[in-house]
Design an enzyme around this catalytic site. Structure first.
Site, PDB file in Angstrom:
ATOM      1  N   ASP A 193      -4.425   0.788  -9.294  1.00  0.00           N
ATOM      2  CA  ASP A 193      -5.860   0.535  -9.440  1.00  0.00           C
ATOM      3  C   ASP A 193      -6.229   0.262 -10.899  1.00  0.00           C
ATOM      4  OD1 ASP A 193      -5.697   1.220  -6.804  1.00  0.00           O
ATOM      5  OD2 ASP A 193      -6.656   3.172  -7.042  1.00  0.00           O
ATOM      6  N   GLU A 228       0.837  -1.208   0.000  1.00  0.00           N
ATOM      7  CA  GLU A 228       0.000   0.000   0.000  1.00  0.00           C
ATOM      8  C   GLU A 228       0.865   1.248   0.000  1.00  0.00           C
ATOM      9  OE1 GLU A 228      -3.043   0.023  -1.210  1.00  0.00           O
ATOM     10  OE2 GLU A 228      -3.720  -1.264   0.433  1.00  0.00           O
ATOM     11  N   HIS A 229       0.492   2.198  -0.817  1.00  0.00           N
ATOM     12  CA  HIS A 229       1.253   3.442  -0.994  1.00  0.00           C
ATOM     13  C   HIS A 229       2.685   3.128  -1.423  1.00  0.00           C
ATOM     14  CE1 HIS A 229      -1.650   6.545   0.435  1.00  0.00           C
ATOM     15  NE2 HIS A 229      -2.205   5.490   0.980  1.00  0.00           N
ATOM     16  N   THR A 230       2.829   2.064  -2.152  1.00  0.00           N
ATOM     17  CA  THR A 230       4.133   1.728  -2.740  1.00  0.00           C
ATOM     18  C   THR A 230       4.168   2.057  -4.225  1.00  0.00           C
ATOM     19  OG1 THR A 230       3.301  -0.513  -2.998  1.00  0.00           O
ATOM     20  CG2 THR A 230       4.767  -0.126  -1.136  1.00  0.00           C
ATOM     21  N   GLY A 259     -12.854   3.236  -1.430  1.00  0.00           N
ATOM     22  CA  GLY A 259     -11.477   2.764  -1.611  1.00  0.00           C
ATOM     23  C   GLY A 259     -11.395   1.483  -2.411  1.00  0.00           C
TER      24      GLY A 259
HETATM   25  C1  GLA Z   1      -5.088   4.747  -4.150  1.00  0.00           C
HETATM   26  C2  GLA Z   1      -4.317   5.111  -5.419  1.00  0.00           C
HETATM   27  C3  GLA Z   1      -3.338   4.004  -5.769  1.00  0.00           C
HETATM   28  C4  GLA Z   1      -2.453   3.648  -4.587  1.00  0.00           C
HETATM   29  C5  GLA Z   1      -3.306   3.416  -3.346  1.00  0.00           C
HETATM   30  C6  GLA Z   1      -2.460   3.197  -2.119  1.00  0.00           C
HETATM   31  O1  GLA Z   1      -5.888   3.627  -4.375  1.00  0.00           O
HETATM   32  O2  GLA Z   1      -5.215   5.313  -6.494  1.00  0.00           O
HETATM   33  O3  GLA Z   1      -2.567   4.393  -6.884  1.00  0.00           O
HETATM   34  O4  GLA Z   1      -1.482   4.622  -4.371  1.00  0.00           O
HETATM   35  O5  GLA Z   1      -4.177   4.500  -3.095  1.00  0.00           O
HETATM   36  O6  GLA Z   1      -1.740   2.021  -2.231  1.00  0.00           O
END
Ligand code: GLA
Length: 390
Positions: free
Chosen positions: A174, A33-35, A126
């Site tokens: 995503d 996540e957030h990578t 999300g």
């Molecule tokens: C959102 C963003 C993704 C990703 C996630 C965190 O979903 O759209 O690109 O950065 O947050 O992992």
């Protein structure tokens, strides 16, 4: 909704049957996540929830879009005029318009289209409703205009639409998940070179289940907190003299943190750096465990990842934390928030026979805390974007 119903509604709106119907799913992320905006690793899986698009070509440079889920009727935009340029089109229509803009900016002759859309992906949860909308539009136009783009190329163009046209600085996870995931699998993705591996993820066969808990706290990535995390990570990489935090090895983390401190970087930048480096290592651990067939051992890694998102990156919220504490107290193998955070959804890995009891415990904990009831459903690894009718 069935594809035939979407096609019928298209015909009622636009006066002729669509040329086809396409689908693109939402996703949850198992780990990583957030990578993705740090050139790192992610492992999403597609959900059965999806956006359907009935689409026909136009030749007059006009784009008309309609959503069954959002009031406001048909929105008409001028593709030939590029809709007045990036960030000019407001509201949900900016997503399909942005995809047309990105395709045209990449030199593809997309001369307009009529679209009717409907989605079962919850918005603001999300679960990548935006990406599913972008990817279904991109795939339909690729098919209809014979562009011959790969699923990866469609995902990258969709991300460009979101970054540059809509104005949300998201990574590529995503869109890649919606475009490229396969049924029964998680997608192990290197976001630097977009190398990918479909990892078999048949939890039921192992007597396990993965629950999604939508906290119903609406998350919003455009509000600056996400961009701030991204900027902080980029500051860390810049100070360390590497292209992205992905280039900091797990073994080199203590030295990297010392160096950041010596350079006068803030505690915040150091904590963001620690999250990204440890999170990439967690993806590697999860891959190792899945490859070894030791799926139960993935649970604690998920919970560890949540602590890092909560304490180091600070993108969790009280409701997401409560999912994790109440689910693990009720016997779940592990749990963590999934997606961007600041609300939205969590995932919970459970023994299949305890799924209902864990869901009940989480729901009771929400009631006791005075929160609105969460929505709990199983994450069934589903198929990525595809054409539904011919
Ligand atoms: C959102 C963003 C993704 C990703 C996630 C965190 O979903 O759209 O690109 O950065 O947050 O992992």
């Amino acid at each position: 909704m069935a594809a035939s119903a979407v096609a019928e509604e298209f015909e009622r709106l636009y006066g002729a049957a669509p040329e086809g119907v396409w689908a693109a799913p939402g996703r949850v992320n198992l780990i990583g996540e957030h990578t993705d905006y740090n050139d790192g690793f992610v492992m999403p899986l597609a959900l059965p929830h999806r956006t359907l698009a009935a689409v026909s070509r136009r030749t007059d440079g006009v784009l008309r879009v309609h959503s069954a889920d959002i009031p406001g009727g048909i929105v008409q935009l001028d593709a030939a005029g590029e809709f007045g340029g990036p960030r000019s089109a407001g509201g949900w229509a900016a997503y399909p318009a942005g995809v047309v803009w990105a395709l045209r900016a990449a030199g593809h002759a997309v001369t307009g289209a009529d679209l009717h859309l409907t989605s079962t992906v919850p918005t603001g949860a999300g679960l990548s409703s935006s990406a599913s909308l972008e990817v279904v539009t991109a795939l339909a136009l690729d098919d209809l205009f014979g562009l011959g783009l790969s699923a990866t190329e469609l995902a990258v163009l969709s991300q460009r639409a979101e970054n540059e046209f809509v104005g949300v600085p998201c990574g590529v996870m995503d869109q890649m998940a919606s475009a490229c995931c396969a049924e029964g699998h998680a997608l192990y993705l290197d976001t630097r070179d977009l190398a990918q591996r479909q990892v078999p993820f048949d939890l039921a066969a192992q007597g396990l289940g993965l629950l999604v808990v939508d906290t119903r706290v609406k998350h919003e990535l455009g509000d600056g907190a996400y961009a701030e995390r991204r900027a902080g990570c980029e500051a860390g990489a810049r100070a360390l003299g590497v292209p992205a935090l992905r280039d900091v090895a797990y073994d080199g983390l203590p030295a990297a943190l010392d160096r950041l401190a010596a350079l006068g970087e803030s505690a915040t930048v150091r904590a963001y750096t620690r999250h990204v480096v440890t999170e990439n290592a967690r993806v590697e651990r999860v891959i190792g465990l899945l490859d070894a067939g030791d799926v139960r051992a993935v649970g604690p890694v998920l919970t560890e990842g949540h602590a890092s998102l909560r304490d180091d990156l600070r993108v969790s919220c009280a409701e997401l934390d409560l999912v994790v504490t109440s689910a693990t107290a009720a016997g779940a193998l592990g749990a963590r928030m999934t997606g961007g955070g600041f609300g939205g959804s969590a995932i919970v890995l459970v023994e299949a026979e305890t799924a209902d009891a864990v869901a009940k415990s989480v729901t009771e904990a929400f009631a006791a805390a005075g929160y609105a009831a969460p929505r709990v459903f199983p994450a069934i690894p589903s198929r990525g974007a595809h054409r539904v009718t011919h």
